[in-house]
Design an enzyme around this catalytic site. Structure first.
Site, short mmCIF file in Angstrom:
data_model
loop_
_atom_site.label_atom_id
_atom_site.label_comp_id
_atom_site.label_asym_id
_atom_site.label_seq_id
_atom_site.Cartn_x
_atom_site.Cartn_y
_atom_site.Cartn_z
N ASP A 8 0.81 -1.32 -0.05
CA ASP A 8 -0.56 -0.11 0.10
C ASP A 8 0.72 1.47 0.52
OD1 ASP A 8 -0.71 -2.48 1.34
OD2 ASP A 8 -2.74 -0.74 2.25
N GLU A 39 -4.16 2.10 -2.95
CA GLU A 39 -5.66 2.20 -2.72
C GLU A 39 -5.25 4.02 -1.10
OE1 GLU A 39 -7.36 -0.13 0.29
OE2 GLU A 39 -5.79 -0.53 1.22
N HIS A 68 -10.43 0.20 0.17
CA HIS A 68 -10.53 1.95 -0.32
C HIS A 68 -10.58 2.35 -1.83
CE1 HIS A 68 -9.85 3.30 4.04
NE2 HIS A 68 -8.68 2.70 3.89
N HIS A 179 -2.30 -5.17 3.60
CA HIS A 179 -4.12 -3.70 4.08
C HIS A 179 -3.68 -3.19 5.36
CE1 HIS A 179 -8.16 -2.99 5.30
NE2 HIS A 179 -7.51 -3.36 6.18
N HIS A 181 -0.81 -2.68 6.90
CA HIS A 181 0.55 -1.54 6.17
C HIS A 181 1.28 -1.55 7.12
CE1 HIS A 181 -2.24 1.60 5.07
NE2 HIS A 181 -2.17 0.76 4.14
FE LIG Z 1 -7.52 -1.69 2.42
FE LIG Z 2 -4.20 0.22 2.82
#
Ligand SMILES: [Fe+2]
Ligand SMILES: [Fe+2]
Length: 271
Positions: A8, A39, A68, A179, A181
């Site tokens: 991400d 995202e 997102h 997701h 992170h």
């Molecule tokens: Fe996410």
């Molecule tokens: Fe994310």
């Protein structure tokens, strides 16, 4: 084939690191194909068309999204016109764009890229990710129509991501989580040849709370009361993800290494 996946991209710090570093990594590591999760690239929430173009111009072959996906409204249209954007397969039956597609890497080799959302601890009840991935892998077998395949598993729970890794073992070259992170330390090749890591980590400033400036998340944890908006942290980002080598004939992974380049995290890479 030499593949790079980056997790991400978080706000301007993440975009800047991609723009400054990715072309160099492509050359230094002789990469054949690069997938980047975008995202959170636009102010930490979603991806605008302009920022998507910047990441593609910087050297990403494909951008994946996540929960997102459509926080930035122009993505609703842009993902219909830009084939290099992949949204989750199981986001919604009404979602625009595609959740899986076959792309061409160097020397005409074919790479399947797909993304699914998990169901555990997520904010909405998404459709079953396992049957969604199963259908895509059956339609595009490695050693058949594709030379390699990469599945981005966008989940909160490490258990769900690990289960997905085993579910795809031997049928995908790479199963990598996104997701949360934060990169996990379980980089490995599974029993039947799938490279796996529960979470790739983010491309963002780790002097933060999962990419956001520390003050407001701390305030909310300590007092239970919000006072300001979350804002992406602005310090130097670490590019985080996975480097994978695959056998073009079988699609299976022959090598996997964690990648952490720049910023605060201890540095990792294939060289
Ligand atoms: Fe996410
Ligand atoms: Fe994310």
């Amino acid at each position: 084939m030499k593949l790079l996946f980056l997790g991400d991209v978080m706000g301007r710090a993440g975009r800047t690191a991609i723009i400054d570093r990715l072309a160099r990594l492509r050359a230094d590591w002789a990469l054949d194909f690069v997938v980047v999760n975008g995202e959170n690239a636009s102010n930490g929430a979603g991806l605008t068309a302009a920022h998507a173009k910047a990441l593609l111009d910087a050297g990403a072959d494909v951008l994946t999204l996540g929960d997102h996906a459509f926080d930035q409204k122009d993505m609703l249209q842009f993902c219909e016109t830009e084939p290099r954007i992949i949204r989750p397969l199981n986001f919604s039956k009404a979602a625009p764009g595609k959740g899986a597609r076959v792309f061409e890497a160097t020397r005409g080799r074919k790479v399947l890229v797909a993304q699914v959302l998990g169901q555990v601890f997520m904010k909405r009840a998404f459709d079953d990710p396992f049957s969604a991935v199963d259908a895509v892998l059956r339609a595009h077998p490695m050693g058949g129509t594709v030379n390699a395949s990469l599945i981005d598993v966008h989940c909160e729970a490490t258990s769900e991501k690990m289960a997905m890794g085993h579910f795809c073992d031997g049928r995908a070259s790479v199963v990598v989580g996104t997701h949360t992170h934060v990169p996990t330390a379980d980089t490995m090749i599974l029993e039947r040849g799938t490279a796996f890591q529960s979470d790739a980590g983010m491309c963002g400033d780790y002097d933060s709370v999962i990419g956001m400036q520390k003050e407001e998340p701390l305030r909310r944890f300590i007092t239970g009361m919000p006072k300001a908006r979350f804002e992406p942290a602005k310090g130097e980002a670490t590019l985080s993800g996975l480097y994978v080598e695959t056998d073009d004939r079988t699609g299976r992974a022959t090598r996997v290494e964690p990648v952490r380049q720049g910023g605060r995290l201890s540095q990792q890479g294939p060289v």
